[in-house]
Design a protein around this motif. Structure first.
Motif, PDB file in Angstrom:
ATOM      1  N   ALA A 153      17.509 -10.597 -30.492  1.00  0.00           N
ATOM      2  CA  ALA A 153      17.761  -9.286 -29.579  1.00  0.00           C
ATOM      3  C   ALA A 153      18.861  -9.402 -28.577  1.00  0.00           C
ATOM      4  N   LEU A 154      19.089 -10.803 -28.058  1.00  0.00           N
ATOM      5  CA  LEU A 154      20.397 -11.054 -27.004  1.00  0.00           C
ATOM      6  C   LEU A 154      21.426 -11.338 -27.957  1.00  0.00           C
ATOM      7  N   GLU A 183      12.639 -10.740 -20.895  1.00  0.00           N
ATOM      8  CA  GLU A 183      12.272 -12.245 -21.022  1.00  0.00           C
ATOM      9  C   GLU A 183      13.417 -13.173 -20.945  1.00  0.00           C
ATOM     10  N   ALA A 184      14.385 -12.897 -22.008  1.00  0.00           N
ATOM     11  CA  ALA A 184      15.454 -13.615 -21.892  1.00  0.00           C
ATOM     12  C   ALA A 184      16.335 -13.665 -20.826  1.00  0.00           C
ATOM     13  N   ILE A 185      16.460 -12.401 -20.242  1.00  0.00           N
ATOM     14  CA  ILE A 185      17.408 -12.562 -18.939  1.00  0.00           C
ATOM     15  C   ILE A 185      16.763 -13.370 -17.804  1.00  0.00           C
ATOM     16  N   ARG A 198      26.189 -14.353 -22.486  1.00  0.00           N
ATOM     17  CA  ARG A 198      26.888 -15.296 -22.387  1.00  0.00           C
ATOM     18  C   ARG A 198      26.773 -16.608 -21.813  1.00  0.00           C
ATOM     19  N   LEU A 199      25.667 -16.854 -20.923  1.00  0.00           N
ATOM     20  CA  LEU A 199      25.118 -17.891 -20.749  1.00  0.00           C
ATOM     21  C   LEU A 199      24.479 -18.948 -22.155  1.00  0.00           C
ATOM     22  N   ALA A 200      23.853 -17.974 -22.705  1.00  0.00           N
ATOM     23  CA  ALA A 200      23.127 -18.515 -23.689  1.00  0.00           C
ATOM     24  C   ALA A 200      24.101 -18.934 -24.911  1.00  0.00           C
ATOM     25  N   GLN A 202      27.232 -20.130 -24.223  1.00  0.00           N
ATOM     26  CA  GLN A 202      27.806 -21.369 -23.515  1.00  0.00           C
ATOM     27  C   GLN A 202      27.022 -22.636 -23.994  1.00  0.00           C
ATOM     28  N   LYS A 203      25.496 -22.303 -24.070  1.00  0.00           N
ATOM     29  CA  LYS A 203      24.551 -23.430 -24.204  1.00  0.00           C
ATOM     30  C   LYS A 203      24.278 -23.771 -25.497  1.00  0.00           C
ATOM     31  N   GLY A 204      24.937 -22.945 -26.545  1.00  0.00           N
ATOM     32  CA  GLY A 204      24.574 -22.698 -27.798  1.00  0.00           C
ATOM     33  C   GLY A 204      23.299 -22.519 -28.272  1.00  0.00           C
ATOM     34  N   TRP A 205      22.597 -21.830 -27.521  1.00  0.00           N
ATOM     35  CA  TRP A 205      21.646 -21.283 -28.089  1.00  0.00           C
ATOM     36  C   TRP A 205      21.399 -19.874 -28.924  1.00  0.00           C
ATOM     37  N   LEU A 206      22.569 -19.553 -29.119  1.00  0.00           N
ATOM     38  CA  LEU A 206      22.649 -18.124 -29.755  1.00  0.00           C
ATOM     39  C   LEU A 206      23.642 -18.491 -31.138  1.00  0.00           C
TER      40      LEU A 206
END
Length: 206
Positions: A153-154, A183-185, A198-200, A202-206
């Motif tokens: 979704a993100l 929930e993700a936010i 953007r945060l996700a 940067q972390k490599g979670w997307l």
């Protein structure tokens, strides 16, 4: 270990044509390696995997169609007998965590020496692992908080889709999508879905 009579069969999936050609040329210089195909997107890679039955897939992460990680997940789900080595510019521990979860055997950065890639392919084919050592240490320092649905979704929100469009794409209800995004936010401590995206990333979670 492959021999000159039976070389290790390699498929390359890389969307940058110049790099794809360079990788193929470099690997073909190795007497025990043979590049049997080189494609520019994830869906083409999936079709080539079934057609060519390579021993090892060398894949980038960000590609059209399917990302390298989604390709590895599909290979894992279908139980294809091919090892996967990710070669990427993204030195992100989140990507490595997801790659390992998808059964990837190697994770190298594109600035690694060519001989390191050749050695990694041999090691991974033999059942070992070839992981950038610094990333291997960082990969378990910060767990990925997102569920797979929240991630989907993100990712779509980051592409500019609204909740109704995301719901249609994922075949979910509008309310369910709003819950996933909320929930993700919250998990990421972000102010809105774009900041969370953007945060996700940067972390490599997307």
């Amino acid at each position: 270990m492959p021999t000159a009579d039976a070389p290790l069969r390699i498929l390359i999936a890389e969307d940058q044509a110049m790099l794809r050609g360079a990788l193929a040329a470099l690997l073909d210089l190795e007497p025990d390696l043979a590049v049997v195909g080189a494609v520019g997107d994830g869906e083409s890679a999936w079709r080539a995997l079934q057609r060519l039955a390579p021993d090892v897939l060398v894949a980038d992460i960000e590609m059209p169609g399917l990302t390298g990680l989604e390709l590895a997940q599909r290979i894992q789900r279908h139980g294809l007998p091919v090892r996967v080595v990710i070669v990427t510019t993204f030195a992100r521990s989140g990507y490595l965590r997801r790659a390992l979860d998808a059964g990837v055997g190697g994770y190298l950065l594109k600035d690694a020496p060519p001989e390191q890639l050749a050695q990694a392919l041999r090691r991974v084919h033999a059942g070992g692992r070839a992981i950038d050592p610094q990333l291997a240490l960082e990969a378990w320092s910060e767990p990925d908080p997102l569920s797979e649905r929240e991630r989907q979704a993100l990712r779509l929100a980051g592409e500019g889709l609204d909740a109704t469009q995301i719901a249609a794409r994922l075949q979910l209800s509008h309310g369910t999508v709003r819950n996933y995004l909320s929930e993700a936010i919250g998990k990421l401590g972000a102010g809105n879905r774009i900041e969370a995206y953007r945060l996700a990333r940067q972390k490599g979670w997307l």
